[in-house]
Design a protein around this motif. Structure first.
Motif, PDB file in Angstrom:
ATOM      1  N   SER A  76      46.169  -1.059 -57.958  1.00 13.15           N
ATOM      2  CA  SER A  76      47.394  -1.350 -57.218  1.00 13.15           C
ATOM      3  C   SER A  76      47.783  -2.828 -57.335  1.00 13.15           C
ATOM      4  N   ALA A  77      46.786  -3.708 -57.409  1.00 10.55           N
ATOM      5  CA  ALA A  77      47.087  -5.139 -57.530  1.00 10.55           C
ATOM      6  C   ALA A  77      47.795  -5.440 -58.844  1.00 10.55           C
ATOM      7  N   LEU A  78      47.383  -4.773 -59.921  1.00  7.53           N
ATOM      8  CA  LEU A  78      48.059  -4.968 -61.210  1.00  7.53           C
ATOM      9  C   LEU A  78      49.461  -4.372 -61.182  1.00  7.53           C
ATOM     10  N   LEU A  79      49.623  -3.248 -60.477  1.00  5.95           N
ATOM     11  CA  LEU A  79      50.936  -2.623 -60.395  1.00  5.95           C
ATOM     12  C   LEU A  79      51.929  -3.536 -59.664  1.00  5.95           C
ATOM     13  N   GLN A  80      51.449  -4.271 -58.685  1.00  5.52           N
ATOM     14  CA  GLN A  80      52.306  -5.228 -57.999  1.00  5.52           C
ATOM     15  C   GLN A  80      52.694  -6.380 -58.930  1.00  5.52           C
ATOM     16  N   CYS A 112      50.272  -5.942 -74.702  1.00  6.91           N
ATOM     17  CA  CYS A 112      50.972  -6.976 -73.946  1.00  6.91           C
ATOM     18  C   CYS A 112      49.978  -7.869 -73.208  1.00  6.91           C
ATOM     19  N   THR A 113      50.481  -8.973 -72.687  1.00  9.54           N
ATOM     20  CA  THR A 113      49.686  -9.875 -71.868  1.00  9.54           C
ATOM     21  C   THR A 113      49.821  -9.467 -70.407  1.00  9.54           C
ATOM     22  N   MET A 114      48.692  -9.202 -69.761  1.00  7.40           N
ATOM     23  CA  MET A 114      48.694  -8.749 -68.371  1.00  7.40           C
ATOM     24  C   MET A 114      48.538  -9.936 -67.428  1.00  7.40           C
ATOM     25  N   ARG A 115      49.287  -9.893 -66.347  1.00  7.00           N
ATOM     26  CA  ARG A 115      49.251 -10.958 -65.347  1.00  7.00           C
ATOM     27  C   ARG A 115      48.323 -10.549 -64.208  1.00  7.00           C
ATOM     28  N   TYR A 116      47.296 -11.373 -63.954  1.00  9.60           N
ATOM     29  CA  TYR A 116      46.321 -11.100 -62.903  1.00  9.60           C
ATOM     30  C   TYR A 116      46.462 -12.122 -61.782  1.00  9.60           C
ATOM     31  N   ALA A 120      43.449  -9.239 -58.148  1.00 11.15           N
ATOM     32  CA  ALA A 120      42.882  -8.436 -59.230  1.00 11.15           C
ATOM     33  C   ALA A 120      41.846  -9.191 -60.051  1.00 11.15           C
ATOM     34  N   VAL A 121      41.620 -10.468 -59.750  1.00 10.35           N
ATOM     35  CA  VAL A 121      40.652 -11.252 -60.507  1.00 10.35           C
ATOM     36  C   VAL A 121      39.993 -12.251 -59.561  1.00 10.35           C
ATOM     37  N   LYS A 158      42.173 -25.738 -58.151  1.00 12.12           N
ATOM     38  CA  LYS A 158      41.586 -24.466 -57.744  1.00 12.12           C
ATOM     39  C   LYS A 158      42.031 -23.350 -58.686  1.00 12.12           C
ATOM     40  N   PHE A 159      41.117 -22.404 -58.930  1.00  6.72           N
ATOM     41  CA  PHE A 159      41.458 -21.236 -59.740  1.00  6.72           C
ATOM     42  C   PHE A 159      42.487 -20.400 -58.996  1.00  6.72           C
ATOM     43  N   ASN A 160      43.589 -20.038 -59.687  1.00 13.49           N
ATOM     44  CA  ASN A 160      44.701 -19.367 -59.014  1.00 13.49           C
ATOM     45  C   ASN A 160      45.037 -18.003 -59.585  1.00 13.49           C
ATOM     46  N   SER A 161      44.955 -17.830 -60.911  1.00 12.47           N
ATOM     47  CA  SER A 161      45.333 -16.553 -61.528  1.00 12.47           C
ATOM     48  C   SER A 161      44.807 -16.523 -62.958  1.00 12.47           C
ATOM     49  N   ALA A 162      45.117 -15.443 -63.674  1.00 12.59           N
ATOM     50  CA  ALA A 162      44.660 -15.308 -65.057  1.00 12.59           C
ATOM     51  C   ALA A 162      45.634 -14.439 -65.845  1.00 12.59           C
ATOM     52  N   LEU A 163      45.611 -14.618 -67.158  1.00 13.93           N
ATOM     53  CA  LEU A 163      46.364 -13.781 -68.084  1.00 13.93           C
ATOM     54  C   LEU A 163      45.378 -13.164 -69.060  1.00 13.93           C
ATOM     55  N   VAL A 164      45.520 -11.873 -69.333  1.00 13.54           N
ATOM     56  CA  VAL A 164      44.626 -11.171 -70.253  1.00 13.54           C
ATOM     57  C   VAL A 164      45.473 -10.556 -71.355  1.00 13.54           C
ATOM     58  N   GLY A 165      45.114 -10.851 -72.604  1.00 12.87           N
ATOM     59  CA  GLY A 165      45.884 -10.328 -73.727  1.00 12.87           C
ATOM     60  C   GLY A 165      45.059 -10.277 -74.990  1.00 12.87           C
ATOM     61  N   ILE A 166      45.722  -9.977 -76.109  1.00  6.75           N
ATOM     62  CA  ILE A 166      45.078  -9.899 -77.420  1.00  6.75           C
ATOM     63  C   ILE A 166      45.854 -10.783 -78.382  1.00  6.75           C
TER      64      ILE A 166
END
Length: 406
Positions: A76-80, A112-116, A120-121, A158-166
């Motif tokens: 659900s966190a990724l869907l948001q 695609c590049t996913m926004r976390y 979610a992370v 501070k760590f705030n978010s992440a992007l995951v992709g290929i």
């Protein structure tokens, strides 16, 4: 038509890319998550176009429950995150294409590049935890030493978010994003002469990258030679249009982008690290209009297409923000045709890189003359006559805060 420059966020952001080693099962899980992420984005953006809205509230009420019911295993966190990204994509497309509002729904490319977000992370020490379809993936990672030394936790990062992709080499990467509140701006002097002493104007050009109001000019010979070489190689590969030439085009594109980005970083570092507190640039948001066929010639359009003023502008802005300095903008109208000495406007006074005013006789390098006009225009726009109750000495001028209206 000029557009207002959007202010930077009050939060500074820095990122670093890492390449953890994933097992085949973990890799397959991440790829499945990407596929559903892309499908969810298409559903959200299509709904935005169909209903002619980019409201997150409506997306949450109408599309979110439908997708959750269809794919209950999707986090659900990724869907948001997808919901927010789709709304932003539609808004951005509508702003950049006002004549095609809600005619096209943005799409994400394959893998695609996913926004976390932090929902979610998580990152505890060197343990990174990612939410994926059906399970959480935990990995021990190594953050480059140069990054931790430059942006340490003791300074507020501070760590705030992440992007995951290929990437293009088919490697899964994770971009870690760190944030920190922006520094307070430096205090500016109220005296006009003192303000002028801490202000620098800069003229950006497609031929000569940048010139300042102190008379310094960036030599464009090396970058011009490199860009002409890239143009020739690109043209040759496009004419051949073979399988190997297309691979070559892809490699050339990456090399040219890295070369230009490095050039812009070097220039922006010199600008941000100089002792001046205010750096004034032209608002070039209307430059894309000149690239349209019929507005300018082919040679001019090619030169403008190989120019990256917005990238240099962004590099200057975020580096100034990190140092508490000001980056300001003025209307570029007539800055190249106006004499910085007497104020006379003559479109024929500029010849082959030199400005020769036929009214006062002043001779100056044309880009330096434009930079002086940019500086003077900002000083005129952001100063006013002293009020009776300002408590200023005779002859002083009060200054409106940069970014406010004159």
């Amino acid at each position: 038509m000029l557009k207002p420059i959007k202010p930077l966020s009050d939060t500074m952001r820095r990122s670093v890319k890492i390449y953890p080693e994933f097992s085949p099962e973990e890799r397959e899980t991440i790829l499945n998550t990407m596929a559903l992420y892309e499908e969810a984005f298409d559903d959200f953006s299509s709904y935005c176009v169909f209903k002619r809205t980019a409201s997150r509230k409506k997306l949450q009420a109408d599309v979110y429950p439908y997708f959750r019911e269809l794919h209950p295993e999707f986090p659900s966190a990724l869907l948001q995150s997808v919901r927010d990204q789709a709304a932003e994509g539609v808004k951005s497309f509508n702003e950049n294409n006002p004549d095609k509002r809600y005619h096209v729904s943005p799409k994400l490319k394959g893998n695609c590049t996913m926004r976390y977000t932090l929902r979610a992370v998580s990152l505890r020490g060197n343990l990174l935890t990612l939410s994926t379809v059906g399970k959480w993936i935990r990995k021990l990672i190594t953050i480059p030493e140069f990054f931790t030394e430059r942006y340490p936790k003791k300074d507020g990062w501070k760590f705030n978010s992440a992007l995951v992709g290929i990437d293009y080499k088919d490697r899964i990467y994770i971009t870690l994003v760190y944030t920190k509140p922006a520094l307070e701006k430096m205090e500016l002097p109220k005296d006009l002469e003192e303000l002028a002493a801490v202000t620098e104007g800069y003229d950006r050009g497609a031929k000569n990258p940048i010139a300042d109001s102190e008379g310094n000019k960036q030599d464009s010979k090396e970058s011009s030679v490199a860009k002409r070489r890239y143009d020739y190689n690109r043209k040759t590969c496009q004419e051949k249009d073979t399988r190997s030439s297309r691979r070559r085009l892809k490699a050339l594109s990456g090399r040219e982008a890295r070369f230009v980005h490095n050039d812009n970083h070097c220039m922006s570092n010199r600008i941000a690290n100089n002792p001046k507190k205010v750096h004034v640039l032209e608002n070039l948001s209307g430059m894309n209009e000149l690239k349209r066929k019929g507005v300018s010639g082919k040679k001019t359009r090619t030169m403008l297409s190989n120019w990256s003023p917005s990238q240099l502008e962004y590099d200057i802005r975020y580096k100034d923000q990190a140092l508490g300095k000001y980056t300001e903008f003025v209307d570029p109208a007539y800055t190249s045709q106006k004499c910085s000495n007497c104020g006379n406007i003559d479109k024929n006074a500029r010849r082959k890189g030199e400005y020769h005013c036929r009214k006062c006789g002043m001779r100056m390098q044309s880009d330096v003359n434009a930079a002086k006009n940019i500086k003077n225009r900002w000083l005129e726009n952001y100063t006013r006559l002293p009020a009776v109750d300002d408590g200023l000495k005779a002859g002083q001028v009060a200054v409106n805060p940069p970014g406010s209206q004159a």
